[in-house]
Design a protein around this motif. Structure first.
Motif, PDB file in Angstrom:
ATOM      1  N   THR A  98       0.850  -1.182   0.000  1.00 24.06           N
ATOM      2  CA  THR A  98       0.000   0.000   0.000  1.00 24.06           C
ATOM      3  C   THR A  98       0.890   1.238   0.000  1.00 24.06           C
ATOM      4  O   THR A  98       2.093   1.162   0.257  1.00 24.06           O
ATOM      5  N   LEU A  99       0.275   2.376  -0.317  1.00 24.27           N
ATOM      6  CA  LEU A  99       1.000   3.645  -0.319  1.00 24.27           C
ATOM      7  C   LEU A  99       0.621   4.403   0.948  1.00 24.27           C
ATOM      8  O   LEU A  99      -0.565   4.665   1.197  1.00 24.27           O
ATOM      9  N   ALA A 100       1.640   4.719   1.737  1.00 19.30           N
ATOM     10  CA  ALA A 100       1.458   5.557   2.921  1.00 19.30           C
ATOM     11  C   ALA A 100       2.137   6.885   2.662  1.00 19.30           C
ATOM     12  O   ALA A 100       3.160   6.944   1.975  1.00 19.30           O
ATOM     13  N   MET A 101       1.550   7.950   3.196  1.00 19.45           N
ATOM     14  CA  MET A 101       2.171   9.259   3.038  1.00 19.45           C
ATOM     15  C   MET A 101       2.063  10.018   4.365  1.00 19.45           C
ATOM     16  O   MET A 101       0.974  10.099   4.943  1.00 19.45           O
ATOM     17  N   THR A 103       0.929  18.655  -9.572  1.00 18.82           N
ATOM     18  CA  THR A 103       1.143  17.256  -9.206  1.00 18.82           C
ATOM     19  C   THR A 103       0.160  16.825  -8.122  1.00 18.82           C
ATOM     20  O   THR A 103      -0.414  15.734  -8.176  1.00 18.82           O
ATOM     21  N   ALA A 104      -0.040  17.686  -7.125  1.00 18.43           N
ATOM     22  CA  ALA A 104      -0.974  17.371  -6.041  1.00 18.43           C
ATOM     23  C   ALA A 104      -2.397  17.212  -6.572  1.00 18.43           C
ATOM     24  O   ALA A 104      -3.143  16.329  -6.137  1.00 18.43           O
ATOM     25  N   SER A 105      -2.764  18.045  -7.531  1.00 14.34           N
ATOM     26  CA  SER A 105      -4.112  17.959  -8.125  1.00 14.34           C
ATOM     27  C   SER A 105      -4.300  16.644  -8.865  1.00 14.34           C
ATOM     28  O   SER A 105      -5.404  16.084  -8.880  1.00 14.34           O
ATOM     29  N   LEU A 106      -3.232  16.153  -9.481  1.00 15.76           N
ATOM     30  CA  LEU A 106      -3.302  14.845 -10.138  1.00 15.76           C
ATOM     31  C   LEU A 106      -3.460  13.732  -9.113  1.00 15.76           C
ATOM     32  O   LEU A 106      -4.261  12.817  -9.280  1.00 15.76           O
ATOM     33  N   PHE A 107      -2.682  13.813  -8.029  1.00  6.91           N
ATOM     34  CA  PHE A 107      -2.749  12.777  -7.004  1.00  6.91           C
ATOM     35  C   PHE A 107      -4.158  12.679  -6.433  1.00  6.91           C
ATOM     36  O   PHE A 107      -4.669  11.588  -6.194  1.00  6.91           O
ATOM     37  N   ARG A 133      -2.048   2.513  -8.245  1.00  6.17           N
ATOM     38  CA  ARG A 133      -1.969   3.815  -8.912  1.00  6.17           C
ATOM     39  C   ARG A 133      -1.068   4.770  -8.136  1.00  6.17           C
ATOM     40  O   ARG A 133      -0.204   5.446  -8.687  1.00  6.17           O
ATOM     41  N   GLU A 134      -1.255   4.808  -6.813  1.00  2.00           N
ATOM     42  CA  GLU A 134      -0.524   5.773  -5.990  1.00  2.00           C
ATOM     43  C   GLU A 134       0.955   5.398  -5.849  1.00  2.00           C
ATOM     44  O   GLU A 134       1.809   6.276  -5.766  1.00  2.00           O
ATOM     45  N   ILE A 135       1.247   4.095  -5.830  1.00  2.00           N
ATOM     46  CA  ILE A 135       2.656   3.674  -5.774  1.00  2.00           C
ATOM     47  C   ILE A 135       3.359   4.074  -7.068  1.00  2.00           C
ATOM     48  O   ILE A 135       4.466   4.629  -7.036  1.00  2.00           O
ATOM     49  N   SER A 136       2.719   3.857  -8.200  1.00  2.00           N
ATOM     50  CA  SER A 136       3.388   4.252  -9.453  1.00  2.00           C
ATOM     51  C   SER A 136       3.431   5.766  -9.598  1.00  2.00           C
ATOM     52  O   SER A 136       4.339   6.310 -10.225  1.00  2.00           O
ATOM     53  N   PHE A 137       2.488   6.461  -8.960  1.00  2.00           N
ATOM     54  CA  PHE A 137       2.528   7.930  -8.973  1.00  2.00           C
ATOM     55  C   PHE A 137       3.832   8.423  -8.361  1.00  2.00           C
ATOM     56  O   PHE A 137       4.509   9.282  -8.913  1.00  2.00           O
ATOM     57  N   PHE A 138       4.183   7.904  -7.208  1.00  2.00           N
ATOM     58  CA  PHE A 138       5.394   8.364  -6.523  1.00  2.00           C
ATOM     59  C   PHE A 138       6.652   7.628  -6.967  1.00  2.00           C
ATOM     60  O   PHE A 138       7.735   8.206  -6.954  1.00  2.00           O
TER      61      PHE A 138
END
Ligand code: CMP
Length: 147
Positions: free
Chosen positions: A5-8, A45-49, A129-134
């Protein structure tokens, strides 16, 4: 089976010096931190996320908040990682977390329904999606741990 999972950690979490406490909670809960990267997101970038929230009333405020300082994105791995990380962080509204989930991460470092100090993917599909984003092609300065 193992899952990622993606944690931020959001800007308020890093500014409040919660990085090490959050990482300790992550490791204590049996997650492996596979990769991490600290980045300053720009508004585009934030708007895309957060594209799925673009029609919400809080969107502009959310983009301002998430770009107010660096964030730390991490790929976490363990069995049932998506659900387990969402359970560990607690409800979106940190005020609710403080009363009903006092041991959650948001109870520790969050303020309200916006400034909730951490993010977690809401499904395995979002996680991918979020993992490949970062970590896919977007962002530089990625640290790979080889533990
Ligand atoms: P997160 O889990 O990262 O997903 C979307 C984010 O939008 C959320 O955490 C909060 O930071 C923010 N958010 C969600 N709901 C609200 C709200 N009602 N008002 C302001 N911000 C919100």
């Amino acid at each position: 089976k193992r899952e990622r999972t993606l944690a931020m950690i959001k800007p308020d979490g890093l500014a409040g010096n919660y990085r090490e406490k959050i990482k300790a909670a992550i490791l204590d809960s049996g997650f492996h931190i596979v990769k991490e990267t600290e980045v300053q997101l720009d508004a585009e970038t934030a708007s895309l996320f957060y594209a799925e929230h673009s029609q919400r009333s809080f969107f502009d405020s959310l983009v301002k908040y998430i770009t107010s300082g660096p964030v730390l994105a991490m790929v976490l791995e363990r069995p049932d990682a998506v659900t387990q990380w969402r359970a560990l962080i607690g409800p979106t509204d940190a005020r609710k977390a403080k009363t009903s989930h006092p041991n959650s991460i948001r109870a520790m470092c969050g303020l309200d329904s916006e400034k909730n100090c951490v993010h977690g993917s809401d499904s395995p599909e979002s996680a991918a999606r979020e993992i490949s984003f970062f970590f896919g092609d977007g962002v530089s300065e990625t640290v790979e741990h080889d533990e």
